[in-house]
Write an enzyme that holds these catalytic residues in place. Structure first.
Site, PDB file in Angstrom:
ATOM      1  N   ASP A 125     -29.837 -63.811  24.732  1.00  0.00           N
ATOM      2  CA  ASP A 125     -28.573 -64.117  24.030  1.00  0.00           C
ATOM      3  C   ASP A 125     -28.070 -62.906  23.246  1.00  0.00           C
ATOM      4  OD1 ASP A 125     -28.648 -67.150  24.579  1.00  0.00           O
ATOM      5  OD2 ASP A 125     -30.602 -66.741  23.686  1.00  0.00           O
ATOM      6  N   HIS A 177     -32.588 -68.618  24.553  1.00  0.00           N
ATOM      7  CA  HIS A 177     -33.577 -68.412  25.608  1.00  0.00           C
ATOM      8  C   HIS A 177     -34.747 -67.711  24.923  1.00  0.00           C
ATOM      9  CE1 HIS A 177     -35.820 -67.563  29.128  1.00  0.00           C
ATOM     10  NE2 HIS A 177     -35.796 -66.274  28.867  1.00  0.00           N
TER      11      HIS A 177
HETATM   12  N1  LIG Z   1     -33.478 -64.215  30.738  1.00  0.00           N
HETATM   13  C1  LIG Z   1     -34.575 -64.657  31.336  1.00  0.00           C
HETATM   14  O1  LIG Z   1     -34.726 -65.868  31.565  1.00  0.00           O
HETATM   15  C2  LIG Z   1     -35.623 -63.671  31.752  1.00  0.00           C
HETATM   16  C3  LIG Z   1     -36.673 -64.038  32.603  1.00  0.00           C
HETATM   17  C4  LIG Z   1     -37.580 -63.066  33.002  1.00  0.00           C
HETATM   18  C5  LIG Z   1     -37.455 -61.761  32.540  1.00  0.00           C
HETATM   19  N2  LIG Z   1     -36.446 -61.464  31.702  1.00  0.00           N
HETATM   20  C6  LIG Z   1     -36.224 -60.106  31.216  1.00  0.00           C
HETATM   21  O2  LIG Z   1     -35.687 -59.318  32.272  1.00  0.00           O
HETATM   22  C7  LIG Z   1     -35.973 -57.950  32.023  1.00  0.00           C
HETATM   23  C8  LIG Z   1     -36.630 -57.334  33.243  1.00  0.00           C
HETATM   24  O3  LIG Z   1     -37.891 -57.936  33.473  1.00  0.00           O
HETATM   25  P1  LIG Z   1     -38.914 -57.272  34.529  1.00  0.00           P
HETATM   26  O4  LIG Z   1     -40.070 -58.178  34.632  1.00  0.00           O
HETATM   27  O5  LIG Z   1     -38.173 -56.886  35.766  1.00  0.00           O
HETATM   28  O6  LIG Z   1     -39.307 -55.947  33.729  1.00  0.00           O
HETATM   29  P2  LIG Z   1     -40.009 -54.648  34.316  1.00  0.00           P
HETATM   30  O7  LIG Z   1     -40.629 -53.953  33.161  1.00  0.00           O
HETATM   31  O8  LIG Z   1     -40.853 -55.023  35.497  1.00  0.00           O
HETATM   32  O9  LIG Z   1     -38.828 -53.749  34.934  1.00  0.00           O
HETATM   33  C9  LIG Z   1     -37.789 -53.233  34.186  1.00  0.00           C
HETATM   34  C10 LIG Z   1     -37.008 -52.249  35.049  1.00  0.00           C
HETATM   35  O10 LIG Z   1     -35.922 -51.755  34.274  1.00  0.00           O
HETATM   36  C11 LIG Z   1     -35.811 -50.357  34.543  1.00  0.00           C
HETATM   37  N3  LIG Z   1     -35.118 -49.706  33.429  1.00  0.00           N
HETATM   38  C12 LIG Z   1     -35.592 -49.422  32.184  1.00  0.00           C
HETATM   39  N4  LIG Z   1     -34.652 -48.811  31.453  1.00  0.00           N
HETATM   40  C13 LIG Z   1     -33.539 -48.707  32.239  1.00  0.00           C
HETATM   41  C14 LIG Z   1     -32.249 -48.184  32.046  1.00  0.00           C
HETATM   42  N5  LIG Z   1     -31.893 -47.617  30.894  1.00  0.00           N
HETATM   43  N6  LIG Z   1     -31.378 -48.247  33.069  1.00  0.00           N
HETATM   44  C15 LIG Z   1     -31.727 -48.818  34.253  1.00  0.00           C
HETATM   45  N7  LIG Z   1     -32.946 -49.321  34.499  1.00  0.00           N
HETATM   46  C16 LIG Z   1     -33.845 -49.290  33.493  1.00  0.00           C
HETATM   47  C17 LIG Z   1     -37.256 -49.889  34.713  1.00  0.00           C
HETATM   48  O11 LIG Z   1     -37.330 -48.634  35.371  1.00  0.00           O
HETATM   49  C18 LIG Z   1     -37.837 -51.044  35.522  1.00  0.00           C
HETATM   50  O12 LIG Z   1     -37.660 -50.853  36.907  1.00  0.00           O
HETATM   51  C19 LIG Z   1     -36.859 -57.947  30.778  1.00  0.00           C
HETATM   52  O13 LIG Z   1     -36.057 -57.750  29.656  1.00  0.00           O
HETATM   53  C20 LIG Z   1     -37.447 -59.348  30.767  1.00  0.00           C
HETATM   54  O14 LIG Z   1     -37.909 -59.759  29.503  1.00  0.00           O
HETATM   55  C21 LIG Z   1     -35.533 -62.372  31.307  1.00  0.00           C
END
Ligand SMILES: NC(=O)c1ccc[n+]([C@@H]2O[C@H](COP(=O)([O-])OP(=O)(O)OC[C@H]3O[C@@H](n4cnc5c(N)ncnc54)[C@H](O)[C@@H]3O)[C@@H](O)[C@H]2O)c1
Length: 317
Positions: A125, A177
């Site tokens: 959010d 969330h």
């Molecule tokens: N809203 C939801 O319900 C929900 C559910 C699951 C995960 N998430 C969130 O989604 C996000 C991603 O999760 P994940 O498991 O893929 O994480 P992860 O750590 O596996 O991957 C993150 C990716 O983002 C990239 N990254 C980092 N900084 C960047 C930037 N400035 N520009 C572009 N790319 C960049 C990294 O290189 C990596 O590939 C996290 O914030 C996680 O908490 C949210």
């Protein structure tokens, strides 16, 4: 014929699955892949192109820089560092995600982007709020997945409890969330019949509501503990919102939307049911909650508001 172009920023566990689901559901014609780690984008592209043969329609996957996302109809934001959530709180990712997102929204906008953002990055959010402010896009064009995923977890729990199919009843999680969200049972209905009425005369529905709500709130951590991330549920939620926009579905689903007086709250993004269509958030649904539910919902909003203040402080550093 206009091609449906969707950009994905951040190709970790979540972003890579979003890109895959977009192709497997035939939701997009072109998927632009953007990650700070350029090799990750190149490698994901190769793997995804190897799957196109088995997708319902031809899809073009292309690596792209932020500035090259300008022609996207939708950008799904999934950057982050999920390992930081291992504490059990999504808030602990803020120190990474707030400056990270703030570093590239202006670059995307400089490319001429005028579509819809769908944000997944946590705390969802707060980051959705940030993207809307930094992009200058109208609030209706910036949507967070918010409690969309948690509502799916709640529906799954109710389905397992009652033996009824997911689509035969309607239920939503409201609020953050995160750990501060709630189930307004007064708006849960089974094919139009209010849950609270059915529970009075059908013992299958006299279940432990608190326990089911806990399963919706904590389900993500059950997934996280064994795989240090979550993937399928969130990728499906993000793509479902994208489909609703691309097909102008006018579907009611829970998402993080900017409240403007609904439920007595304003100025924050928060998870509530909304109508999603070509314009993004077409309308925010306003149900009549009980006084107890409304009080609990305000508590969730207070938590989001406090986190937005923390994010603002991080930006000023
Ligand atoms: N809203 C939801 O319900 C929900 C559910 C699951 C995960 N998430 C969130 O989604 C996000 C991603 O999760 P994940 O498991 O893929 O994480 P992860 O750590 O596996 O991957 C993150 C990716 O983002 C990239 N990254 C980092 N900084 C960047 C930037 N400035 N520009 C572009 N790319 C960049 C990294 O290189 C990596 O590939 C996290 O914030 C996680 O908490 C949210």
């Amino acid at each position: 014929m206009k091609k449906r172009i969707v950009g994905v920023v951040g190709l970790g566990h979540v972003g890579a699955h979003v890109a895959f689901v977009l192709g497997m559901r035939g939701a997009a014609d072109v998927v632009k892949l953007c990650d700070i780690n350029e090799q990750k984008a190149v490698s994901e592209r190769q793997d995804l192109m190897d799957a196109v043969m088995f997708m319902p329609h031809r899809v073009e996957y292309v690596p792209a820089a932020y500035e090259e996302l300008g022609d996207c109809d939708i950008i799904i934001n999934a950057m982050g560092k999920v390992a930081l959530c291992a504490t059990g709180s999504r808030d602990d990712e803020m120190g990474f995600t707030v400056p990270g997102v703030a570093g590239y929204i202006s670059k995307i906008m400089a490319g001429g982007f005028n579509g819809c953002f769908i944000n997944i990055t946590n705390p969802c959010d707060v980051i959705t709020n940030l993207i809307q402010r930094l992009s200058g896009l109208p609030a209706r064009k910036v949507i967070g997945t918010g409690t969309g995923l948690d509502s799916s977890r709640l529906i799954s729990a109710i389905s397992q409890q009652t033996g009824l199919d997911h689509h035969s009843f309607s239920a939503f999680m409201f609020g953050e969330h995160g750990n501060s969200q709630m189930t307004p049972w007064s708006v849960v209905t089974f094919a139009g019949q209010p849950y609270l009425e059915i529970a009075e005369h059908d013992e299958r529905f006299r279940f432990d509501r608190k326990e089911l709500q806990e399963r919706a709130i904590k389900g993500g951590w059950v997934t996280f503990v064994g795989k240090q991330c979550t993937e399928y549920g969130i990728a499906s939620t993000g793509v479902r919102i994208a489909e609703a926009v691309l097909h102008d579905e006018q579907v009611i689903m829970a998402a993080s939307v900017k409240l403007d007086g609904q439920y007595g709250e304003s100025g924050i993004y928060c998870g509530v049911p909304a109508v999603i269509g070509a314009g993004g958030v077409e309308r925010i649904m306003e149900y009549t909650l009980t006084p107890e539910e409304l009080k609990e919902f305000h508590g969730c909003c207070d938590k989001i508001r406090a986190n937005i203040e923390k994010a603002d402080a991080l930006l000023k550093k």
